[in-house]
Write an enzyme that holds these catalytic residues in place. Structure first.
Site, PDB file in Angstrom:
ATOM      1  N   LYS A   9      31.464 -15.497  35.793  1.00  0.00           N
ATOM      2  CA  LYS A   9      30.960 -14.756  34.629  1.00  0.00           C
ATOM      3  C   LYS A   9      29.943 -13.690  35.055  1.00  0.00           C
ATOM      4  O   LYS A   9      29.489 -13.672  36.206  1.00  0.00           O
ATOM      5  CB  LYS A   9      30.347 -15.759  33.639  1.00  0.00           C
ATOM      6  N   TYR A  49      38.535 -16.666  24.082  1.00  0.00           N
ATOM      7  CA  TYR A  49      37.658 -17.656  23.449  1.00  0.00           C
ATOM      8  C   TYR A  49      38.080 -17.956  22.003  1.00  0.00           C
ATOM      9  O   TYR A  49      37.252 -18.390  21.201  1.00  0.00           O
ATOM     10  CB  TYR A  49      36.209 -17.189  23.499  1.00  0.00           C
ATOM     11  N   ASN A 112      26.107 -20.044  32.079  1.00  0.00           N
ATOM     12  CA  ASN A 112      26.553 -21.165  32.927  1.00  0.00           C
ATOM     13  C   ASN A 112      27.548 -20.758  34.016  1.00  0.00           C
ATOM     14  O   ASN A 112      28.265 -21.592  34.564  1.00  0.00           O
ATOM     15  CB  ASN A 112      27.059 -22.320  32.072  1.00  0.00           C
ATOM     16  N   HIS A 115      33.747 -20.128  34.359  1.00  0.00           N
ATOM     17  CA  HIS A 115      34.714 -20.694  33.412  1.00  0.00           C
ATOM     18  C   HIS A 115      35.847 -21.328  34.190  1.00  0.00           C
ATOM     19  O   HIS A 115      36.303 -20.774  35.193  1.00  0.00           O
ATOM     20  CB  HIS A 115      35.290 -19.599  32.509  1.00  0.00           C
ATOM     21  N   GLU A 126      45.660 -18.990  29.406  1.00  0.00           N
ATOM     22  CA  GLU A 126      44.573 -18.126  29.882  1.00  0.00           C
ATOM     23  C   GLU A 126      45.001 -17.278  31.076  1.00  0.00           C
ATOM     24  O   GLU A 126      44.628 -16.105  31.179  1.00  0.00           O
ATOM     25  CB  GLU A 126      43.367 -18.988  30.260  1.00  0.00           C
TER      26      GLU A 126
HETATM   27  P1  DAT Z   1      33.317 -24.960  28.950  1.00  0.00           P
HETATM   28  O1  DAT Z   1      32.987 -23.572  29.409  1.00  0.00           O
HETATM   29  O2  DAT Z   1      32.578 -26.005  29.749  1.00  0.00           O
HETATM   30  O3  DAT Z   1      34.793 -25.222  28.872  1.00  0.00           O
HETATM   31  P2  DAT Z   1      33.387 -24.721  26.055  1.00  0.00           P
HETATM   32  O4  DAT Z   1      34.817 -24.322  26.192  1.00  0.00           O
HETATM   33  O5  DAT Z   1      33.054 -25.812  25.091  1.00  0.00           O
HETATM   34  O6  DAT Z   1      32.744 -25.113  27.462  1.00  0.00           O
HETATM   35  O7  DAT Z   1      32.537 -23.451  25.611  1.00  0.00           O
HETATM   36  C1  DAT Z   1      32.818 -22.174  26.156  1.00  0.00           C
HETATM   37  C2  DAT Z   1      31.506 -21.498  26.506  1.00  0.00           C
HETATM   38  O8  DAT Z   1      30.769 -21.290  25.305  1.00  0.00           O
HETATM   39  C3  DAT Z   1      30.591 -22.330  27.400  1.00  0.00           C
HETATM   40  O9  DAT Z   1      30.883 -22.153  28.765  1.00  0.00           O
HETATM   41  C4  DAT Z   1      29.251 -21.802  27.033  1.00  0.00           C
HETATM   42  C5  DAT Z   1      29.371 -21.445  25.567  1.00  0.00           C
HETATM   43  N1  DAT Z   1      28.872 -22.527  24.723  1.00  0.00           N
HETATM   44  C6  DAT Z   1      29.482 -23.700  24.442  1.00  0.00           C
HETATM   45  N2  DAT Z   1      28.740 -24.467  23.636  1.00  0.00           N
HETATM   46  C7  DAT Z   1      27.626 -23.737  23.391  1.00  0.00           C
HETATM   47  C8  DAT Z   1      26.442 -23.962  22.614  1.00  0.00           C
HETATM   48  N3  DAT Z   1      26.271 -25.088  21.933  1.00  0.00           N
HETATM   49  N4  DAT Z   1      25.496 -22.983  22.611  1.00  0.00           N
HETATM   50  C9  DAT Z   1      25.671 -21.835  23.299  1.00  0.00           C
HETATM   51  N5  DAT Z   1      26.743 -21.562  24.043  1.00  0.00           N
HETATM   52  C10 DAT Z   1      27.705 -22.496  24.080  1.00  0.00           C
HETATM   53 MG    MG Z   2      36.224 -24.335  27.659  1.00  0.00          MG
END
Ligand code: DAT
Ligand code: MG
Length: 149
Positions: A9, A49, A112, A115, A126
């Site tokens: 990212k 997303y 974070n 991805h 994806e």
């Molecule tokens: P991951 O990236 O571990 O698959 P995800 O698909 O649930 O997690 O979410 C996609 C991204 O969205 C994640 O990398 C960071 C952001 N995100 C997820 N939950 C969040 C939250 N509660 N607050 C802020 N950003 C969040």
């Molecule tokens: Mg995810």
């Protein structure tokens, strides 16, 4: 053979952590089969997303992923999806163990670093968004039989 999408990212690129993260993924034995530096458009971010549309963090997530270049990668190997997820760690760096990318380099869930697709089905969807068929290469390595039985 299973493939998965990895995105380094904007925070990973800006912080100069791409090499470190790629090294960790590469040394698992998974094979790099696609890789490019790119700027994510708003349209691509919305599609990638799509499962998060309507969540409170969606706007920030799209703003972040489109804010600066990313590195898109495709990794291939047995259990590629779960091995990448394990190497990345938990979504929230604060809950991600030492030794994981997010646990070692992150402090904020919205920054974070990386991805990884969450299932083989998500990976197919994806990878289709980020790579054309001719950008995903098929090749052998001399080490393949030392990595996969
Ligand atoms: P991951 O990236 O571990 O698959 P995800 O698909 O649930 O997690 O979410 C996609 C991204 O969205 C994640 O990398 C960071 C952001 N995100 C997820 N939950 C969040 C939250 N509660 N607050 C802020 N950003 C969040
Ligand atoms: Mg995810």
């Amino acid at each position: 053979m299973e493939k998965t999408l990895v995105l380094l990212k904007p925070d990973a690129v800006q912080r100069g952590l791409c090499g470190e993260i790629i090294a960790r993924l590469e040394r698992t034995g998974l094979k790099i089969v696609g890789m490019k530096l790119m700027q994510v458009s708003e349209d691509l971010a919305n599609r990638h997303y799509g499962e998060h549309v309507g969540k409170p963090f969606f706007g920030g997530l799209v703003g972040f992923i489109t804010s600066a270049p990313i590195v898109a990668m495709a990794f291939e190997g047995n259990n590629a999806v779960s091995i990448v997820r394990k190497t990345m760690g938990a979504t929230n760096p604060a809950e991600s163990p030492p030794g994981s990318v997010r646990g070692d380099f992150g402090v904020d869930i919205g920054r974070n670093l990386v991805h990884g697709s969450d299932s083989p089905e998500s990976a197919v969807r994806e990878l289709g968004l980020f790579f054309s068929a001719d950008e995903l290469l098929s090749y052998g390595r001399a080490t393949d039989s030392w990595i996969t039985e």
